[in-house]
Design an enzyme around this catalytic site. Structure first.
Site, PDB file in Angstrom:
ATOM      1  N   LYS A  79     -37.120  31.682 -83.134  1.00  0.00           N
ATOM      2  CA  LYS A  79     -38.025  31.731 -81.982  1.00  0.00           C
ATOM      3  C   LYS A  79     -37.556  32.816 -81.030  1.00  0.00           C
ATOM      4  CE  LYS A  79     -41.509  29.151 -80.368  1.00  0.00           C
ATOM      5  NZ  LYS A  79     -42.511  28.407 -81.126  1.00  0.00           N
ATOM      6  N   GLY A 179     -52.339  18.606 -71.058  1.00  0.00           N
ATOM      7  CA  GLY A 179     -52.365  20.052 -71.327  1.00  0.00           C
ATOM      8  C   GLY A 179     -53.609  20.415 -72.110  1.00  0.00           C
ATOM      9  N   GLY A 181     -54.792  23.590 -72.831  1.00  0.00           N
ATOM     10  CA  GLY A 181     -54.747  25.020 -73.110  1.00  0.00           C
ATOM     11  C   GLY A 181     -55.348  25.327 -74.479  1.00  0.00           C
ATOM     12  N   ASN A 182     -54.764  26.307 -75.156  1.00  0.00           N
ATOM     13  CA  ASN A 182     -55.327  26.739 -76.442  1.00  0.00           C
ATOM     14  C   ASN A 182     -55.393  25.600 -77.441  1.00  0.00           C
ATOM     15  OD1 ASN A 182     -55.609  29.401 -75.562  1.00  0.00           O
ATOM     16  ND2 ASN A 182     -53.469  29.834 -76.018  1.00  0.00           N
ATOM     17  N   VAL A 183     -54.297  24.868 -77.585  1.00  0.00           N
ATOM     18  CA  VAL A 183     -54.265  23.776 -78.567  1.00  0.00           C
ATOM     19  C   VAL A 183     -54.964  22.530 -78.010  1.00  0.00           C
ATOM     20  CG1 VAL A 183     -52.784  22.221 -79.895  1.00  0.00           C
ATOM     21  CG2 VAL A 183     -52.146  24.625 -79.633  1.00  0.00           C
TER      22      VAL A 183
HETATM   23  P1  NAD Z   1     -51.203  27.076 -73.572  1.00  0.00           P
HETATM   24  O1  NAD Z   1     -50.340  27.788 -72.592  1.00  0.00           O
HETATM   25  O2  NAD Z   1     -52.508  27.669 -73.961  1.00  0.00           O
HETATM   26  O3  NAD Z   1     -51.513  25.591 -73.032  1.00  0.00           O
HETATM   27  C1  NAD Z   1     -50.604  24.792 -72.376  1.00  0.00           C
HETATM   28  C2  NAD Z   1     -51.370  24.109 -71.247  1.00  0.00           C
HETATM   29  O4  NAD Z   1     -50.527  23.122 -70.657  1.00  0.00           O
HETATM   30  C3  NAD Z   1     -51.790  25.063 -70.139  1.00  0.00           C
HETATM   31  O5  NAD Z   1     -53.178  24.924 -69.866  1.00  0.00           O
HETATM   32  C4  NAD Z   1     -50.909  24.662 -68.962  1.00  0.00           C
HETATM   33  O6  NAD Z   1     -51.564  24.860 -67.713  1.00  0.00           O
HETATM   34  C5  NAD Z   1     -50.699  23.185 -69.258  1.00  0.00           C
HETATM   35  N1  NAD Z   1     -49.537  22.570 -68.628  1.00  0.00           N
HETATM   36  C6  NAD Z   1     -48.304  23.082 -68.400  1.00  0.00           C
HETATM   37  N2  NAD Z   1     -47.501  22.166 -67.842  1.00  0.00           N
HETATM   38  C7  NAD Z   1     -48.243  21.027 -67.728  1.00  0.00           C
HETATM   39  C8  NAD Z   1     -47.967  19.727 -67.239  1.00  0.00           C
HETATM   40  N3  NAD Z   1     -46.779  19.377 -66.749  1.00  0.00           N
HETATM   41  N4  NAD Z   1     -48.969  18.796 -67.287  1.00  0.00           N
HETATM   42  C9  NAD Z   1     -50.173  19.114 -67.772  1.00  0.00           C
HETATM   43  N5  NAD Z   1     -50.490  20.346 -68.246  1.00  0.00           N
HETATM   44  C10 NAD Z   1     -49.533  21.286 -68.215  1.00  0.00           C
HETATM   45  O7  NAD Z   1     -50.265  26.787 -74.840  1.00  0.00           O
HETATM   46  P2  NAD Z   1     -50.718  26.286 -76.275  1.00  0.00           P
HETATM   47  O8  NAD Z   1     -50.723  27.423 -77.200  1.00  0.00           O
HETATM   48  O9  NAD Z   1     -51.919  25.415 -76.167  1.00  0.00           O
HETATM   49  O10 NAD Z   1     -49.446  25.395 -76.665  1.00  0.00           O
HETATM   50  C11 NAD Z   1     -49.287  24.092 -76.152  1.00  0.00           C
HETATM   51  C12 NAD Z   1     -48.078  23.444 -76.812  1.00  0.00           C
HETATM   52  O11 NAD Z   1     -48.263  23.412 -78.224  1.00  0.00           O
HETATM   53  C13 NAD Z   1     -46.742  24.163 -76.585  1.00  0.00           C
HETATM   54  O12 NAD Z   1     -45.714  23.218 -76.521  1.00  0.00           O
HETATM   55  C14 NAD Z   1     -46.592  25.005 -77.841  1.00  0.00           C
HETATM   56  O13 NAD Z   1     -45.240  25.315 -78.114  1.00  0.00           O
HETATM   57  C15 NAD Z   1     -47.156  24.057 -78.863  1.00  0.00           C
HETATM   58  N6  NAD Z   1     -47.637  24.701 -80.084  1.00  0.00           N
HETATM   59  C16 NAD Z   1     -48.617  25.642 -80.017  1.00  0.00           C
HETATM   60  C17 NAD Z   1     -49.058  26.224 -81.189  1.00  0.00           C
HETATM   61  C18 NAD Z   1     -50.182  27.213 -81.193  1.00  0.00           C
HETATM   62  O14 NAD Z   1     -50.706  27.521 -82.270  1.00  0.00           O
HETATM   63  N7  NAD Z   1     -50.620  27.708 -80.050  1.00  0.00           N
HETATM   64  C19 NAD Z   1     -48.486  25.866 -82.427  1.00  0.00           C
HETATM   65  C20 NAD Z   1     -47.494  24.884 -82.450  1.00  0.00           C
HETATM   66  C21 NAD Z   1     -47.069  24.310 -81.268  1.00  0.00           C
END
Ligand code: NAD
Length: 350
Positions: A79, A179, A181-183
């Site tokens: 990472k 959360g 976000g994207n996922v």
């Molecule tokens: P992202 O930044 O798009 O979304 C994260 C969201 O969480 C954001 O909208 C942010 O505002 C919100 N957030 C942050 N702190 C918070 C809190 N305390 N309470 C509520 N919301 C909060 O990121 P993502 O790509 O959606 O990833 C989310 C998680 O999934 C991460 O832990 C990442 O490591 C994991 N992940 C992502 C992927 C991927 O394909 N994107 C793959 C495996 C794991």
């Protein structure tokens, strides 16, 4: 540019990255290369100091070793964690500098998106090295933003978890999503389509309110999301959502989400077991993204990604069943299995 490699453990390497000209400041941790090159995304976040970034990078890289092994991928775990500069900076210059650092490692690390990085950043990196994935997809090839694949795998994992915990589908169940976000956002869309009721929280009101409007989700404060009346809790923000306190207050009987490193400490898995909360280990549920990224890196097609992501649900079902049979936490059962797999190189299934 400084790229300094040192050893953290007999297996793990710590790579310090520093380029004052572009503002690049961070680390790459290569946790294991037994199964293949260390693969894992690049996180871009305003860490307060290098120690915090390094500690997170190690935990995330270790998680990638387990995730890649469990998903049957020919990759080790790694990472990158970059500190987002305060104030103005040239984003393209920073990610090109990061790309040059990745190039210097000669393929022992393969990068992609993570929290805070985008497809466009991956294109900046690709101008300097070929050891990057998560670029825009072309034709039937694998590629593009891995998040929808992650969300699909988490959804399938949750369906398997619901069948185990409630003996039902997701229709009519309430899912609390931390959360959006994207996922988390993609997961919410799939859950709404499947007839689940949504409770959501996000520190970013824009993302949260958009989903409230489109999907009729019920919005709560971020401090309350883990303890609302819900059947399922889905941590989809940053790591550490599962603490002794959050588990003690939880009403949900199933935890399944996309965030990495959900357990604040390993004992929290036992607390969930004691409270009768079924837990789908994060790295088993959220492997969809790395499945897409690794297929892209290997030059494979979308069909390979579909086939491998489709294995997540059955894998979760088997894991939960084995854990229940042995009265052990699914986290422990998954870790032991992954550790066996990290010990030797397996062929990709499917
Ligand atoms: P992202 O930044 O798009 O979304 C994260 C969201 O969480 C954001 O909208 C942010 O505002 C919100 N957030 C942050 N702190 C918070 C809190 N305390 N309470 C509520 N919301 C909060 O990121 P993502 O790509 O959606 O990833 C989310 C998680 O999934 C991460 O832990 C990442 O490591 C994991 N992940 C992502 C992927 C991927 O394909 N994107 C793959 C495996 C794991």
């Amino acid at each position: 540019m400084v790229v300094q490699v040192s050893r953290m453990t007999p297996a793990a390497e710590f790579v310090r990255l520093e380029d004052p000209a572009s503002g690049l400041d961070g680390v790459i941790v290569i946790h294991s290369t037994v199964r293949g090159p260390g693969a894992g995304g690049c996180r871009f976040w305003p860490y307060p100091d290098l120690a915090a970034a390094g500690a997170d990078a190690f935990r995330l890289a270790e998680g990638m070793s387990y995730k890649n092994a469990m998903a049957g991928l020919p990759f080790g775990g790694a990472k990158a964690v970059l500190r987002r500069p305060a104030g103005d900076f040239d984003r393209e210059a920073l990610f090109r500098a990061f790309g040059r650092a990745v190039a210097e490692l000669g393929g022992s690390y393969v990068t992609a998106e993570d929290v805070g990085t985008t497809v466009s950043d991956m294109h900046s990196i690709a101008a300097e090295t070929r050891h990057v994935a998560g670029l825009a997809a072309e034709g039937g090839r694998a590629g593009g933003d891995p998040s929808p694949w992650t969300a699909q795998g988490v959804f399938d994992a949750m369906e398997a978890g619901a069948a185990h915990a409630f003996g039902s589908s997701l229709r009519g169940l309430t899912v609390a999503v931390q959360g959006t976000g994207n996922v988390g956002g993609e997961l919410c869309r799939r859950l709404a389509d499947a007839g689940a009721d949504l409770v959501i929280a996000d520190v970013n009101p824009e993302r949260r309110d958009r989903l409230e409007k489109i999907l009729g989700a019920h919005v709560v404060d971020v401090a309350d999301i883990h303890r609302v009346e819900a059947d399922i809790f889905a941590p989809c923000a940053l790591g550490g959502a599962l603490t002794p306190e959050s588990v003690a207050a939880m009403k949900a009987k199933l935890v399944c989400g996309g965030a990495n490193n959900q357990l604040a400490s390993p004992e929290v898995a036992d607390l969930m077991l004691a409270r009768g909360i079924a837990y789908v280990p994060d790295y088993v549920a959220n492997a969809g993204g790395i499945i897409s990224v690794s297929a892209e890196y290997l030059g494979e097609n979308r069909a390979h990604v579909v086939a491998r992501v489709a294995q997540i649900g059955p894998r979760v079902a088997a894991l939960l069943e084995a854990a229940a049979r042995d009265r052990r936490s699914p986290a422990l059962v998954a870790d032991r299995l992954a550790e066996r797999l990290i010990g030797g190189v397996d062929r990709i299934a499917a």
